[in-house]
Motif scaffolding. Structure first.
Motif, mmCIF file in Angstrom:
data_model
loop_
_atom_site.group_PDB
_atom_site.id
_atom_site.type_symbol
_atom_site.label_atom_id
_atom_site.label_comp_id
_atom_site.label_asym_id
_atom_site.label_seq_id
_atom_site.Cartn_x
_atom_site.Cartn_y
_atom_site.Cartn_z
ATOM 1 N N MET A 1 -6.489 -8.374 -0.919
ATOM 2 C CA MET A 1 -5.459 -7.466 -0.449
ATOM 3 C C MET A 1 -4.487 -7.251 -1.607
ATOM 4 S SD MET A 1 -3.272 -7.724 3.070
ATOM 5 C CE MET A 1 -2.617 -9.331 2.867
ATOM 6 N N SER A 2 -4.509 -6.058 -2.157
ATOM 7 C CA SER A 2 -3.653 -5.771 -3.305
ATOM 8 C C SER A 2 -2.272 -5.303 -2.854
ATOM 9 C CB SER A 2 -4.301 -4.710 -4.186
ATOM 10 O OG SER A 2 -4.243 -3.453 -3.548
ATOM 11 N N LEU A 3 -1.356 -5.322 -3.776
ATOM 12 C CA LEU A 3 0.011 -4.901 -3.496
ATOM 13 C C LEU A 3 0.059 -3.434 -3.092
ATOM 14 C CD1 LEU A 3 2.998 -5.613 -3.462
ATOM 15 C CD2 LEU A 3 3.093 -4.983 -5.874
ATOM 16 N N LEU A 4 -0.746 -2.595 -3.738
ATOM 17 C CA LEU A 4 -0.784 -1.178 -3.389
ATOM 18 C C LEU A 4 -1.250 -0.979 -1.954
ATOM 19 C CD1 LEU A 4 -0.506 1.774 -4.219
ATOM 20 C CD2 LEU A 4 -2.866 1.669 -5.013
ATOM 21 N N ASN A 5 -2.253 -1.735 -1.518
ATOM 22 C CA ASN A 5 -2.725 -1.635 -0.135
ATOM 23 C C ASN A 5 -1.646 -2.040 0.858
ATOM 24 O OD1 ASN A 5 -5.271 -0.689 -0.703
ATOM 25 N ND2 ASN A 5 -6.187 -2.710 -0.763
ATOM 26 N N VAL A 6 -0.892 -3.074 0.542
ATOM 27 C CA VAL A 6 0.166 -3.531 1.440
ATOM 28 C C VAL A 6 1.276 -2.489 1.529
ATOM 29 C CG1 VAL A 6 1.921 -5.296 1.812
ATOM 30 C CG2 VAL A 6 -0.353 -5.956 1.060
ATOM 31 N N VAL A 7 1.670 -1.921 0.397
ATOM 32 C CA VAL A 7 2.711 -0.885 0.398
ATOM 33 C C VAL A 7 2.239 0.322 1.186
ATOM 34 C CG1 VAL A 7 3.994 0.716 -1.069
ATOM 35 C CG2 VAL A 7 3.785 -1.675 -1.734
ATOM 36 N N LEU A 8 0.996 0.741 0.987
ATOM 37 C CA LEU A 8 0.453 1.857 1.765
ATOM 38 C C LEU A 8 0.407 1.534 3.253
ATOM 39 C CD1 LEU A 8 -2.527 3.459 -0.175
ATOM 40 C CD2 LEU A 8 -0.547 4.605 0.753
ATOM 41 N N ALA A 9 0.059 0.300 3.591
ATOM 42 C CA ALA A 9 -0.006 -0.097 4.998
ATOM 43 C C ALA A 9 1.362 -0.046 5.653
ATOM 44 C CB ALA A 9 -0.588 -1.495 5.121
ATOM 45 N N ILE A 10 2.407 -0.308 4.898
ATOM 46 C CA ILE A 10 3.749 -0.276 5.462
ATOM 47 C C ILE A 10 4.298 1.144 5.513
ATOM 48 C CG2 ILE A 10 6.129 -1.019 5.063
ATOM 49 C CD1 ILE A 10 4.911 -3.652 3.952
ATOM 50 N N VAL A 11 4.055 1.924 4.465
ATOM 51 C CA VAL A 11 4.636 3.265 4.381
ATOM 52 C C VAL A 11 3.783 4.308 5.113
ATOM 53 C CG1 VAL A 11 5.409 5.063 2.797
ATOM 54 C CG2 VAL A 11 5.766 2.674 2.212
ATOM 55 N N PHE A 12 2.470 4.311 4.868
ATOM 56 C CA PHE A 12 1.540 5.262 5.479
ATOM 57 C C PHE A 12 0.365 4.514 6.093
ATOM 58 C CE2 PHE A 12 3.265 7.633 1.746
ATOM 59 C CZ PHE A 12 4.005 8.566 2.452
ATOM 60 N N PRO A 13 0.546 3.923 7.279
ATOM 61 C CA PRO A 13 -0.500 3.074 7.859
ATOM 62 C C PRO A 13 -1.868 3.745 8.014
ATOM 63 C CG PRO A 13 1.538 2.859 9.103
ATOM 64 C CD PRO A 13 1.753 3.945 8.107
ATOM 65 N N VAL A 15 -3.274 6.141 6.325
ATOM 66 C CA VAL A 15 -3.886 6.376 5.021
ATOM 67 C C VAL A 15 -4.484 5.081 4.492
ATOM 68 C CG1 VAL A 15 -3.437 7.048 2.632
ATOM 69 C CG2 VAL A 15 -2.366 8.314 4.502
ATOM 70 N N SER A 16 -3.768 3.998 4.656
ATOM 71 C CA SER A 16 -4.258 2.707 4.201
ATOM 72 C C SER A 16 -5.537 2.313 4.931
ATOM 73 C CB SER A 16 -3.186 1.643 4.416
ATOM 74 O OG SER A 16 -3.676 0.373 4.141
ATOM 75 N N ILE A 17 -5.558 2.509 6.235
ATOM 76 C CA ILE A 17 -6.743 2.174 7.027
ATOM 77 C C ILE A 17 -7.916 3.063 6.623
ATOM 78 C CG2 ILE A 17 -7.734 2.148 9.357
ATOM 79 C CD1 ILE A 17 -5.835 -0.135 8.853
ATOM 80 N N PHE A 18 -7.653 4.354 6.412
ATOM 81 C CA PHE A 18 -8.727 5.272 6.021
ATOM 82 C C PHE A 18 -9.326 4.882 4.679
ATOM 83 C CE2 PHE A 18 -10.103 9.122 3.768
ATOM 84 C CZ PHE A 18 -11.150 9.496 4.593
ATOM 85 N N LEU A 19 -8.500 4.518 3.720
ATOM 86 C CA LEU A 19 -9.005 4.158 2.397
ATOM 87 C C LEU A 19 -9.796 2.859 2.408
ATOM 88 C CD1 LEU A 19 -5.971 5.099 0.138
ATOM 89 C CD2 LEU A 19 -8.123 6.338 0.403
ATOM 90 N N ASN A 20 -9.479 1.950 3.321
ATOM 91 C CA ASN A 20 -10.148 0.656 3.345
ATOM 92 C C ASN A 20 -11.288 0.575 4.355
ATOM 93 O OD1 ASN A 20 -8.680 -1.176 1.442
ATOM 94 N ND2 ASN A 20 -6.975 -0.352 2.617
ATOM 95 N N GLU A 21 -11.180 1.268 5.464
ATOM 96 C CA GLU A 21 -12.185 1.161 6.528
ATOM 97 C C GLU A 21 -12.991 2.436 6.721
ATOM 98 O OE1 GLU A 21 -12.750 -1.580 8.681
ATOM 99 O OE2 GLU A 21 -11.483 -2.698 7.304
#
Length: 58
Positions: A1-13, A15-21
């Motif tokens: 879990m990278s820092l960029l993924n965590v920031v995306l998960a907090i700011v744009f949930p 988008v983060s899920i789409f990029l990872n799942e």
């Protein structure tokens, strides 16, 4: 879990899920939670990322 993924998960949930799942049930659940409230969507996104990290370590 990278820092960029965590920031995306907090700011744009979703988008983060789409990029990872990708497209799937997890993304639609996250979109619904984000529409209900930003906080539930963010919590769900961080939780999904942490579970993905656990699966990668096994």
């Amino acid at each position: 879990m990278s820092l960029l993924n965590v920031v995306l998960a907090i700011v744009f949930p979703p988008v983060s899920i789409f990029l990872n799942e990708g497209m799937g049930g997890t993304l639609f659940i996250n979109i619904l939670l984000t529409l209900v409230g930003w906080v539930p969507g963010s919590i769900h996104a961080v939780w999904v990322l942490s579970k993905q990290g656990e699966r990668a370590r096994i």
